[in-house]
Design a protein around this motif. Structure first.
Motif, short mmCIF file in Angstrom:
data_model
loop_
_atom_site.label_atom_id
_atom_site.label_comp_id
_atom_site.label_asym_id
_atom_site.label_seq_id
_atom_site.Cartn_x
_atom_site.Cartn_y
_atom_site.Cartn_z
N LEU A 169 0.83 -1.20 0.00
CA LEU A 169 0.00 0.00 0.00
C LEU A 169 0.87 1.26 0.00
CD1 LEU A 169 -2.68 -0.95 2.69
CD2 LEU A 169 -3.00 -0.85 0.21
N PRO A 170 0.41 2.34 -0.66
CA PRO A 170 1.09 3.63 -0.49
C PRO A 170 1.04 4.05 0.97
CG PRO A 170 -0.51 3.71 -2.28
CD PRO A 170 -0.74 2.42 -1.56
N MET A 171 2.09 4.74 1.41
CA MET A 171 2.19 5.12 2.82
C MET A 171 2.25 6.63 2.99
SD MET A 171 4.77 2.76 5.09
CE MET A 171 6.08 2.86 3.87
N VAL A 172 1.52 7.13 3.99
CA VAL A 172 1.68 8.51 4.46
C VAL A 172 2.04 8.42 5.94
CG1 VAL A 172 0.52 10.69 4.95
CG2 VAL A 172 0.08 9.50 2.79
N TYR A 173 3.10 9.12 6.31
CA TYR A 173 3.55 9.13 7.71
C TYR A 173 2.99 10.34 8.46
CZ TYR A 173 7.36 5.67 6.97
OH TYR A 173 8.09 4.54 6.71
N ASN A 174 2.52 10.09 9.67
CA ASN A 174 2.30 11.15 10.66
C ASN A 174 3.44 10.97 11.65
OD1 ASN A 174 1.41 12.89 12.67
ND2 ASN A 174 -0.19 11.52 13.39
N VAL A 175 4.48 11.82 11.56
CA VAL A 175 5.76 11.42 12.13
C VAL A 175 6.53 12.58 12.74
CG1 VAL A 175 6.91 11.70 9.90
CG2 VAL A 175 7.94 10.20 11.59
N ARG A 176 7.29 12.27 13.78
CA ARG A 176 8.40 13.11 14.20
C ARG A 176 9.62 12.24 14.53
NH1 ARG A 176 9.28 17.27 19.30
NH2 ARG A 176 11.22 18.15 18.48
N ASP A 255 5.41 7.75 0.85
CA ASP A 255 5.15 8.73 -0.21
C ASP A 255 5.20 10.16 0.33
OD1 ASP A 255 4.16 7.12 -2.78
OD2 ASP A 255 3.48 6.09 -0.98
N ILE A 256 4.54 10.39 1.46
CA ILE A 256 4.51 11.71 2.08
C ILE A 256 4.83 11.56 3.57
CG2 ILE A 256 3.03 13.67 2.73
CD1 ILE A 256 3.74 13.72 -0.18
N TRP A 257 5.70 12.44 4.05
CA TRP A 257 6.05 12.49 5.47
C TRP A 257 5.40 13.73 6.07
CZ3 TRP A 257 10.79 9.67 7.39
CH2 TRP A 257 11.23 8.72 6.46
N LEU A 258 4.31 13.54 6.80
CA LEU A 258 3.67 14.65 7.50
C LEU A 258 4.44 14.89 8.79
CD1 LEU A 258 -0.04 13.54 6.99
CD2 LEU A 258 1.19 15.30 5.71
N MET A 259 5.31 15.89 8.78
CA MET A 259 6.23 16.14 9.90
C MET A 259 5.56 17.05 10.93
SD MET A 259 9.00 14.47 9.02
CE MET A 259 10.28 15.19 10.04
N ARG A 260 5.49 16.58 12.16
CA ARG A 260 4.86 17.35 13.24
C ARG A 260 5.83 18.45 13.72
NH1 ARG A 260 3.41 11.94 14.74
NH2 ARG A 260 4.85 11.96 16.52
N ILE A 261 6.21 19.33 12.81
CA ILE A 261 7.22 20.35 13.07
C ILE A 261 6.80 21.65 12.40
CG2 ILE A 261 9.58 21.07 12.45
CD1 ILE A 261 10.45 18.19 12.80
N ASP A 262 7.07 22.76 13.07
CA ASP A 262 6.99 24.08 12.46
C ASP A 262 8.32 24.77 12.79
OD1 ASP A 262 6.56 26.67 11.65
OD2 ASP A 262 4.62 26.90 12.64
N LEU A 458 -3.73 21.61 9.46
CA LEU A 458 -4.66 20.49 9.36
C LEU A 458 -5.20 20.34 7.93
CD1 LEU A 458 -6.13 18.19 10.74
CD2 LEU A 458 -7.92 19.80 11.45
N LYS A 459 -5.49 21.47 7.28
CA LYS A 459 -5.96 21.40 5.89
C LYS A 459 -4.85 20.89 4.98
CE LYS A 459 -9.58 24.91 6.13
NZ LYS A 459 -10.03 26.25 5.66
N SER A 460 -3.62 21.30 5.27
CA SER A 460 -2.49 20.79 4.49
C SER A 460 -2.34 19.29 4.68
CB SER A 460 -1.21 21.51 4.93
OG SER A 460 -0.10 21.05 4.21
N ILE A 465 -2.83 13.83 2.17
CA ILE A 465 -3.35 12.46 2.26
C ILE A 465 -4.23 12.16 1.05
CG2 ILE A 465 -4.90 10.93 3.56
CD1 ILE A 465 -3.86 12.28 6.12
N GLU A 466 -5.11 13.10 0.73
CA GLU A 466 -5.99 12.90 -0.43
C GLU A 466 -5.21 12.98 -1.74
OE1 GLU A 466 -10.23 14.41 1.47
OE2 GLU A 466 -9.04 15.84 0.28
N TYR A 467 -4.13 13.72 -1.76
CA TYR A 467 -3.26 13.78 -2.94
C TYR A 467 -2.71 12.39 -3.25
CZ TYR A 467 0.75 15.23 -5.84
OH TYR A 467 1.66 15.37 -6.86
#
Length: 527
Positions: A169-176, A255-262, A458-460, A465-467
């Protein structure tokens, strides 16, 4: 009128079917504790957009609920011999306080021993979970037959990563965090000259000795990854995956790393195209609090309130520290709202309200909140930044020490040492944070920068994810470096070739010089 109402109802039902049918089938593999708190925020948003969510949880989970109206739950029974439960964090807290009293050099090596032990415990827990899943042929067949389109994973431990690759499966990470360090280290350059390592307590501006220690920590983290973590999964990889399968390669292929960072909060560092920064995505506008709590807040008058919480994992501190804090609070003119679940402190003042749970985000957004006392958890820090509330930090475990340094160097927080904390220390610290305008000014500047963006975190998050759902992956954003062997990535093969070429050239040059300079001279003919 009734006919019109029925038609409107039918149209509404049809629209809801269309919305739901446009949603994707997403398999979610979260981590427990505070990680689950922020994963829930994403799941709620995905649910409102019509996505079909299935969450996999362990039977030993202590925060992930066994049922929910937002998603379907698959509970996996595991027979782990050394259970990881909520009580372990109390033991870790006692150990952390003891470490803080040691000499720095002793603390460093003791920390490495502790890290090794904790990595073994938590990764063996992850191994038990993924083994139970892959050994269950009925469950794996059920997962394959469901035809999921995407897997949303918190990869702090690699059970979800392994399952995603097994199901292809394609993967999206919610990660730090990933393995033994910060997630950037997996695929982005992380020079220890200016990228502080986990638990180093350094900023991004280090002197020579700090860079030396930071480099040593970098080396240790790599050794821990290769010699402690990877061997744990060797047998599982040989049993359930094709020959030559490699955990590190699998982890790098998200595929995408959603980094919990600003980077308003964190230190700038090299990045990659498939990194999306969503730090603070769990924050929201403050909502009205209960009437009883509002009455308590309003009773503070012009002095306002102080909010204190140490997150979901630590509900109470050692008694001597608790008494010191309670005694200091009693001497404040402010009212105090304290999330606390231990024995009631004997020195507690009438101005302090103890609660088993508190609406932290809503209290931090209240106009009467003057300061936030926190352990330095990422969720709480971003909520403080979001609402512009200065912070007094008492870091206890894990990344909390690093988080504290980051907010302190921004001028938005003051940090106290818990292991030597006295009532006077705490009182002086909290009064400084409340009365010194520089703290509030600094964190309100961070808050302004945090809000100044074209799209909310959150919208990003949902967009990307939908991308991946729409495009069945995002391989075009992945670097080819992900599949390179380490010696090729660092061009060691090129350096070796150049070194050999230079040595051969020098040898040829020296040989020629010897031949030219050492030829025997011809004897001159006699007259």
């Amino acid at each position: 009128m009734g006919l019109i109402a029925n038609r409107l109802l039918c149209i509404s039902c049809l629209l809801s079917v269309v919305v739901c049918s446009s949603g994707g089938k997403i398999l979610v593999f979260p981590e427990d504790g505070s990680h689950w708190v922020n994963m829930q925020v994403i799941l709620r948003e995905l649910h409102t957009r019509g996505h079909n969510l299935t969450v996999i949880r362990s039977s030993r989970s202590f925060y992930i609920q066994g049922s929910s109206p937002l998603y379907t739950v698959i509970t996996v029974n595991i027979t782990q011999t050394e259970a990881v439960d909520a009580g372990i964090f109390g033991t870790l807290l006692q150990r952390s306080i003891a470490l803080r009293k040691m000499m720095p050099i002793v603390r460093f090596f003791e920390q490495q021993k502790d890290v090794k032990k904790m990595l073994q415990i938590f990764h063996n827990g992850a191994l038990s979970l993924i083994s139970a899943i892959l050994d269950d042929s009925f469950l794996t067949r059920q997962l394959q037959d469901t035809k999921f389109e995407l897997m949303l994973v918190d990869p702090a431990f690699p059970a979800g990563v392994l399952l995603a690759h097994y199901l292809q499966l394609p993967m999206v990470y919610n990660v730090r965090w990933l393995n033994a360090g910060e997630a950037h280290m997996a695929i982005a350059p992380s020079p220890p000259s200016f990228v502080p390592m986990y638990n180093s307590l350094f900023s991004d501006r280090m002197d020579f000795l700090q860079r030396a220690e930071n480099s040593l920590r970098y080396l240790f983290s790599r050794l821990q990854e290769h010699f402690i973590i990877l061997p744990i999964y060797d047998k599982l990889l040989k049993t359930h995956f094709p020959p030559g399968s490699d955990l590190l390669t699998m982890q790098r292929t998200a595929d995408i790393w959603l980094m919990r960072i600003d980077f308003v909060f964190d230190f700038p560092r090299p990045s990659m195209p498939n990194f999306v920064y969503i730090g603070g995505f769990q924050c929201r506008q403050a909502q009205a609090i209960s009437a009883e709590l509002e009455d308590f807040v309003q009773s503070s008058g012009e002095h306002g309130v102080v909010v204190m919480s140490f997150g979901v994992m630590v509900t109470a501190l050692p008694k001597e520290i608790t008494e010191a804090i309670a005694s200091a609070f009693a001497r404040l003119p402010q009212k105090v709202i304290w999330r606390y679940m231990g024995e009631r402190p004997s020195s507690l003042g009438n101005n302090t309200l103890l609660l088993d749970w508190l609406p932290q985000n809503d209290l931090l957004g209240h106009p009467k909140t003057r300061a936030f006392v926190s352990h330095g958890g990422t969720n709480g820090i971003y909520e403080a930044i979001y609402h512009g509330v200065p912070v007094l930090l008492l870091p206890l475990l894990f990344d909390q020490f690093d988080n504290a340094i980051r907010l302190e160097v921004r001028g938005a927080a003051r940090v106290l040492e818990v292991s030597t904390l006295t009532s006077n220390d705490f009182l002086e610290g909290i009064e400084d944070v409340i009365k010194n305008p520089s703290y509030r000014s600094s964190i309100q500047k961070l808050s302004q920068l945090h809000h100044d963006r074209p799209i909310s975190p959150l919208k990003s998050t949902v967009f990307w994810i939908e991308y991946v759902l729409r495009n069945k992956g995002a391989q075009h954003l992945q670097s080819p470096a992900n599949s390179l062997p380490w010696y090729t990535y660092h061009c060691l093969d090129v350096l070796s070739f150049l070194l050999v070429f230079i040595l051969v050239a020098l040898w040829v040059l020296v040989t020629l010089c010897r031949l030219l300079c050492c030829r025997p001279k011809r004897k001159q003919k006699a007259d």
